[in-house]
Motif scaffolding. Structure first.
Motif, PDB file in Angstrom:
ATOM      1  N   ALA A   1     -19.426  20.782  21.084  1.00 43.65           N
ATOM      2  CA  ALA A   1     -19.526  19.457  21.707  1.00 43.65           C
ATOM      3  C   ALA A   1     -20.478  18.566  20.917  1.00 43.65           C
ATOM      4  O   ALA A   1     -20.227  17.374  20.714  1.00 43.65           O
ATOM      5  N   VAL A   2     -21.604  19.144  20.463  1.00 47.50           N
ATOM      6  CA  VAL A   2     -22.550  18.382  19.648  1.00 47.50           C
ATOM      7  C   VAL A   2     -21.872  17.910  18.371  1.00 47.50           C
ATOM      8  O   VAL A   2     -22.021  16.752  17.948  1.00 47.50           O
ATOM      9  N   ALA A   3     -21.116  18.806  17.741  1.00 45.72           N
ATOM     10  CA  ALA A   3     -20.441  18.463  16.490  1.00 45.72           C
ATOM     11  C   ALA A   3     -19.427  17.342  16.683  1.00 45.72           C
ATOM     12  O   ALA A   3     -19.315  16.437  15.846  1.00 45.72           O
ATOM     13  N   VAL A   4     -18.682  17.385  17.786  1.00 45.41           N
ATOM     14  CA  VAL A   4     -17.674  16.349  18.043  1.00 45.41           C
ATOM     15  C   VAL A   4     -18.329  14.991  18.235  1.00 45.41           C
ATOM     16  O   VAL A   4     -17.930  13.984  17.627  1.00 45.41           O
ATOM     17  N   VAL A   5     -19.361  14.931  19.082  1.00 47.87           N
ATOM     18  CA  VAL A   5     -20.042  13.656  19.330  1.00 47.87           C
ATOM     19  C   VAL A   5     -20.691  13.140  18.046  1.00 47.87           C
ATOM     20  O   VAL A   5     -20.601  11.951  17.717  1.00 47.87           O
ATOM     21  N   ALA A   6     -21.344  14.033  17.300  1.00 46.57           N
ATOM     22  CA  ALA A   6     -21.990  13.614  16.052  1.00 46.57           C
ATOM     23  C   ALA A   6     -20.964  13.118  15.039  1.00 46.57           C
ATOM     24  O   ALA A   6     -21.191  12.113  14.351  1.00 46.57           O
ATOM     25  N   ALA A   7     -19.827  13.818  14.941  1.00 46.89           N
ATOM     26  CA  ALA A   7     -18.795  13.420  13.978  1.00 46.89           C
ATOM     27  C   ALA A   7     -18.199  12.060  14.323  1.00 46.89           C
ATOM     28  O   ALA A   7     -17.981  11.220  13.444  1.00 46.89           O
ATOM     29  N   VAL A   8     -17.940  11.835  15.616  1.00 42.91           N
ATOM     30  CA  VAL A   8     -17.379  10.550  16.029  1.00 42.91           C
ATOM     31  C   VAL A   8     -18.384   9.427  15.787  1.00 42.91           C
ATOM     32  O   VAL A   8     -18.027   8.352  15.275  1.00 42.91           O
ATOM     33  N   ALA A   9     -19.645   9.660  16.137  1.00 36.74           N
ATOM     34  CA  ALA A   9     -20.668   8.632  15.934  1.00 36.74           C
ATOM     35  C   ALA A   9     -20.846   8.323  14.449  1.00 36.74           C
ATOM     36  O   ALA A   9     -20.918   7.152  14.049  1.00 36.74           O
ATOM     37  N   LEU A  10     -20.898   9.365  13.610  1.00 38.32           N
ATOM     38  CA  LEU A  10     -21.051   9.152  12.173  1.00 38.32           C
ATOM     39  C   LEU A  10     -19.834   8.438  11.590  1.00 38.32           C
ATOM     40  O   LEU A  10     -19.974   7.544  10.743  1.00 38.32           O
ATOM     41  N   SER A  11     -18.650   8.823  12.065  1.00 41.33           N
ATOM     42  CA  SER A  11     -17.422   8.164  11.586  1.00 41.33           C
ATOM     43  C   SER A  11     -17.425   6.685  11.958  1.00 41.33           C
ATOM     44  O   SER A  11     -16.991   5.834  11.163  1.00 41.33           O
ATOM     45  N   ALA A  12     -17.908   6.370  13.159  1.00 37.65           N
ATOM     46  CA  ALA A  12     -17.959   4.972  13.582  1.00 37.65           C
ATOM     47  C   ALA A  12     -18.939   4.172  12.731  1.00 37.65           C
ATOM     48  O   ALA A  12     -18.664   3.030  12.351  1.00 37.65           O
ATOM     49  N   VAL A  13     -20.083   4.788  12.407  1.00 40.10           N
ATOM     50  CA  VAL A  13     -21.053   4.110  11.537  1.00 40.10           C
ATOM     51  C   VAL A  13     -20.430   3.863  10.166  1.00 40.10           C
ATOM     52  O   VAL A  13     -20.574   2.778   9.585  1.00 40.10           O
ATOM     53  N   MET A  14     -19.717   4.855   9.639  1.00 40.66           N
ATOM     54  CA  MET A  14     -19.066   4.701   8.333  1.00 40.66           C
ATOM     55  C   MET A  14     -17.966   3.652   8.395  1.00 40.66           C
ATOM     56  O   MET A  14     -17.783   2.865   7.457  1.00 40.66           O
ATOM     57  N   LEU A  15     -17.222   3.627   9.502  1.00 42.44           N
ATOM     58  CA  LEU A  15     -16.128   2.666   9.664  1.00 42.44           C
ATOM     59  C   LEU A  15     -16.646   1.235   9.616  1.00 42.44           C
ATOM     60  O   LEU A  15     -16.012   0.345   9.051  1.00 42.44           O
ATOM     61  N   VAL A  16     -17.814   1.025  10.217  1.00 43.39           N
ATOM     62  CA  VAL A  16     -18.412  -0.307  10.194  1.00 43.39           C
ATOM     63  C   VAL A  16     -19.125  -0.566   8.871  1.00 43.39           C
ATOM     64  O   VAL A  16     -19.028  -1.645   8.277  1.00 43.39           O
ATOM     65  N   GLY A  17     -19.857   0.449   8.399  1.00 45.70           N
ATOM     66  CA  GLY A  17     -20.729   0.241   7.256  1.00 45.70           C
ATOM     67  C   GLY A  17     -20.055   0.205   5.904  1.00 45.70           C
ATOM     68  O   GLY A  17     -20.397  -0.624   5.051  1.00 45.70           O
ATOM     69  N   MET A  18     -19.072   1.102   5.673  1.00 49.61           N
ATOM     70  CA  MET A  18     -18.476   1.188   4.340  1.00 49.61           C
ATOM     71  C   MET A  18     -17.756  -0.093   3.924  1.00 49.61           C
ATOM     72  O   MET A  18     -17.967  -0.587   2.800  1.00 49.61           O
ATOM     73  N   PRO A  19     -16.876  -0.673   4.776  1.00 48.98           N
ATOM     74  CA  PRO A  19     -16.262  -1.941   4.364  1.00 48.98           C
ATOM     75  C   PRO A  19     -17.288  -3.041   4.108  1.00 48.98           C
ATOM     76  O   PRO A  19     -17.127  -3.848   3.189  1.00 48.98           O
ATOM     77  N   ALA A  20     -18.354  -3.040   4.939  1.00 53.71           N
ATOM     78  CA  ALA A  20     -19.386  -4.057   4.749  1.00 53.71           C
ATOM     79  C   ALA A  20     -20.094  -3.875   3.410  1.00 53.71           C
ATOM     80  O   ALA A  20     -20.364  -4.843   2.686  1.00 53.71           O
ATOM     81  N   LEU A  21     -20.381  -2.613   3.040  1.00 53.00           N
ATOM     82  CA  LEU A  21     -21.041  -2.353   1.768  1.00 53.00           C
ATOM     83  C   LEU A  21     -20.163  -2.749   0.586  1.00 53.00           C
ATOM     84  O   LEU A  21     -20.657  -3.130  -0.483  1.00 53.00           O
ATOM     85  N   ILE A  22     -18.849  -2.646   0.767  1.00 58.00           N
ATOM     86  CA  ILE A  22     -17.921  -2.981  -0.317  1.00 58.00           C
ATOM     87  C   ILE A  22     -17.755  -4.491  -0.455  1.00 58.00           C
ATOM     88  O   ILE A  22     -17.771  -5.038  -1.560  1.00 58.00           O
ATOM     89  N   TRP A  23     -17.616  -5.179   0.690  1.00 57.45           N
ATOM     90  CA  TRP A  23     -17.242  -6.589   0.655  1.00 57.45           C
ATOM     91  C   TRP A  23     -18.419  -7.554   0.763  1.00 57.45           C
ATOM     92  O   TRP A  23     -18.303  -8.715   0.364  1.00 57.45           O
ATOM     93  N   ILE A  24     -19.538  -7.117   1.311  1.00 55.90           N
ATOM     94  CA  ILE A  24     -20.679  -8.016   1.460  1.00 55.90           C
ATOM     95  C   ILE A  24     -21.556  -7.925   0.219  1.00 55.90           C
ATOM     96  O   ILE A  24     -22.008  -6.830  -0.151  1.00 55.90           O
TER      97      ILE A  24
ATOM     98  N   ARG B   1     -27.424  27.544  29.944  1.00 46.98           N
ATOM     99  CA  ARG B   1     -27.902  27.143  28.629  1.00 46.98           C
ATOM    100  C   ARG B   1     -26.765  26.759  27.682  1.00 46.98           C
ATOM    101  O   ARG B   1     -26.957  25.991  26.737  1.00 46.98           O
ATOM    102  N   SER B   2     -25.585  27.289  27.921  1.00 52.05           N
ATOM    103  CA  SER B   2     -24.455  26.956  27.057  1.00 52.05           C
ATOM    104  C   SER B   2     -24.069  25.485  27.140  1.00 52.05           C
ATOM    105  O   SER B   2     -23.344  24.973  26.283  1.00 52.05           O
ATOM    106  N   LEU B   3     -24.537  24.791  28.175  1.00 48.05           N
ATOM    107  CA  LEU B   3     -24.179  23.383  28.369  1.00 48.05           C
ATOM    108  C   LEU B   3     -25.237  22.428  27.825  1.00 48.05           C
ATOM    109  O   LEU B   3     -25.012  21.215  27.813  1.00 48.05           O
ATOM    110  N   THR B   4     -26.370  22.957  27.378  1.00 51.07           N
ATOM    111  CA  THR B   4     -27.464  22.093  26.933  1.00 51.07           C
ATOM    112  C   THR B   4     -27.063  21.230  25.755  1.00 51.07           C
ATOM    113  O   THR B   4     -27.458  20.066  25.649  1.00 51.07           O
ATOM    114  N   GLY B   5     -26.254  21.774  24.840  1.00 54.54           N
ATOM    115  CA  GLY B   5     -25.844  21.004  23.667  1.00 54.54           C
ATOM    116  C   GLY B   5     -25.084  19.748  24.027  1.00 54.54           C
ATOM    117  O   GLY B   5     -25.343  18.674  23.476  1.00 54.54           O
ATOM    118  N   ALA B   6     -24.141  19.866  24.964  1.00 49.83           N
ATOM    119  CA  ALA B   6     -23.358  18.697  25.377  1.00 49.83           C
ATOM    120  C   ALA B   6     -24.253  17.659  26.044  1.00 49.83           C
ATOM    121  O   ALA B   6     -24.091  16.449  25.816  1.00 49.83           O
TER     122      ALA B   6
END
Length: 378
Positions: free
Chosen positions: A109-132, A298-303
């Motif tokens: 669950a931690v990996a999924v949330v982290a991956a989605v958040a990082l992907s969203a940052v890249m989705l916003v940031g990478m085009p901006a870094l290229i075009w701005i 304890r198995s739920l702490t990560g989520a």
């Protein structure tokens, strides 16, 4: 529920614990779970779905229980209901092909949330870094429309609006499935009074009061800390959305473009809301990490912690942007903040956030049942 060995065992443990609690009734005054339990002789799958989400996990019953470990009965109601509650998120997620497939616990669950958040940052940031151009991205911008010199308003509102619309749709269908999963609606209930009671219970977090003295956050001692941190986080999020609403009125009705003055309504609401989110997320994470391991799954702490970490980063990046908006750091901070907000919106239906609408639906069902019981006495 899908018939796996783990889910069957979790359901069996929870049903056994509830049966013992129904016979004992020592904790009747602790929270609404026990009042709802008294109305049931046999615990069905629908009852497990309802009661597990009605539980606010204050853990008071565990520390008061004469059958808790090391007793031979080994009764651990908060832990049992936590595992069933987590399974309900998997069972009612939307779209249906995702059901039973998404991880809501542990490191996946931690990996999924982290991956989605990082992907969203890249989705916003990478085009901006290229075009701005670098001199624009790292330049100093001030005055009305400064943010939109980096990212056009249409791009910000369009992408965030589309993702938020999808998430709200997915959450709505998930809640509708969960509502059906709690069983038939009590007949002849006046909906508005029940809704009023449920809203009051949710707004005050009355059921995080245990028997009235508070939760058992760390050990058998009562505390109001968890309730206060929940309030700080919840009302912080509400104030941040109110800030966005005020900014929308400023932009569309009054023709004023962001960034706004420090004493303007959007900035005041967002600043107070962001501070509340920081305090609430950090406080709840600290309580979770220091909690007595006995009544905790304890198995739920990560989520839990992955959602709190994302909310903390959203608030921290927003407050950082507010503090440094007239410096060269404004451009990178704006891109990071927009990406984190987008990641938060995208994970709403598929993270621990789903507990909020499910719990409110359970509170509404409990209010309806109380109304029927009162009418039955009359």
């Amino acid at each position: 529920m899908p018939c796996t060995d783990d889910t069957q065992q979790s359901a069996a443990d929870a049903r056994r614990a509830l049966d013992i609690c129904n016979a004992c009734q020592f904790c009747d005054g602790y929270c609404t779970v026990f009042r709802a339990l008294k109305m049931r002789r046999l615990i069905s799958v629908a009852d497990l779905t309802f009661l597990s989400n009605l539980c606010h996990n204050c853990r008071s019953c565990y520390h008061a229980c004469q059958y808790a470990p090391p007793h031979a009965f080994d009764l651990n109601l908060p832990k049992s209901l936590s595992l069933v509650r987590q399974q309900t998120y998997r069972d009612h997620v939307w779209p249906p092909p995702f059901r039973g497939r998404l991880p809501y616990a542990g490191w996946p669950a931690v990996a999924v949330v982290a991956a989605v958040a990082l992907s969203a940052v890249m989705l916003v940031g990478m085009p901006a870094l290229i075009w701005i151009p670098p001199d624009v991205l790292f330049g100093r911008h001030s005055g009305p429309g400064a943010f939109y010199r980096l990212v056009p308003w249409g791009a910000i509102a369009g992408v965030a609006g589309a993702v938020m619309l999808w998430s709200l749709l997915a959450v709505g269908f998930s809640v509708a499935s969960f509502w059906r999963g709690m069983g038939p609606v009590p007949a002849g209930v006046a909906f508005l009074p029940a809704l009023r009671d449920a809203l009051c219970d949710a707004a005050t977090l009355r059921n995080l009061g245990g028997g009235g003295a508070g939760c058992n956050d760390r050990d058998e001692r009562f505390s109001q800390a968890r309730r206060r941190f929940h309030h700080a986080l919840f009302y912080g999020v509400v104030l941040c959305f109110a800030s966005t609403g005020a900014a929308t009125i400023y932009h569309h009705r009054l023709g004023w473009q962001a960034p706004y003055p420090l004493l303007s309504l959007p900035v005041l609401l967002g600043g107070i809301g962001g501070a509340g989110m920081l305090i609430g997320a950090a406080g709840l994470a600290l309580l979770k990490l220091r909690a007595d391991p006995g009544p905790v799954a304890r198995s739920l702490t990560g989520a839990d912690c992955s959602l709190l970490a994302l909310l903390f980063l959203v608030a921290a990046s927003g407050l950082g942007l507010l503090a440094l908006r007239e410096t060269a750091a404004m451009g990178p901070l704006l891109l990071v903040h927009l990406g984190l907000v987008l990641g938060w919106f995208a994970t709403l239906p598929y993270s621990k956030f789903l507990h909020a609408p499910f719990r409110f639906a359970a509170l509404l069902r409990a209010a309806m049942e109380r109304q029927c019981k009162e009418w039955g006495r009359g």
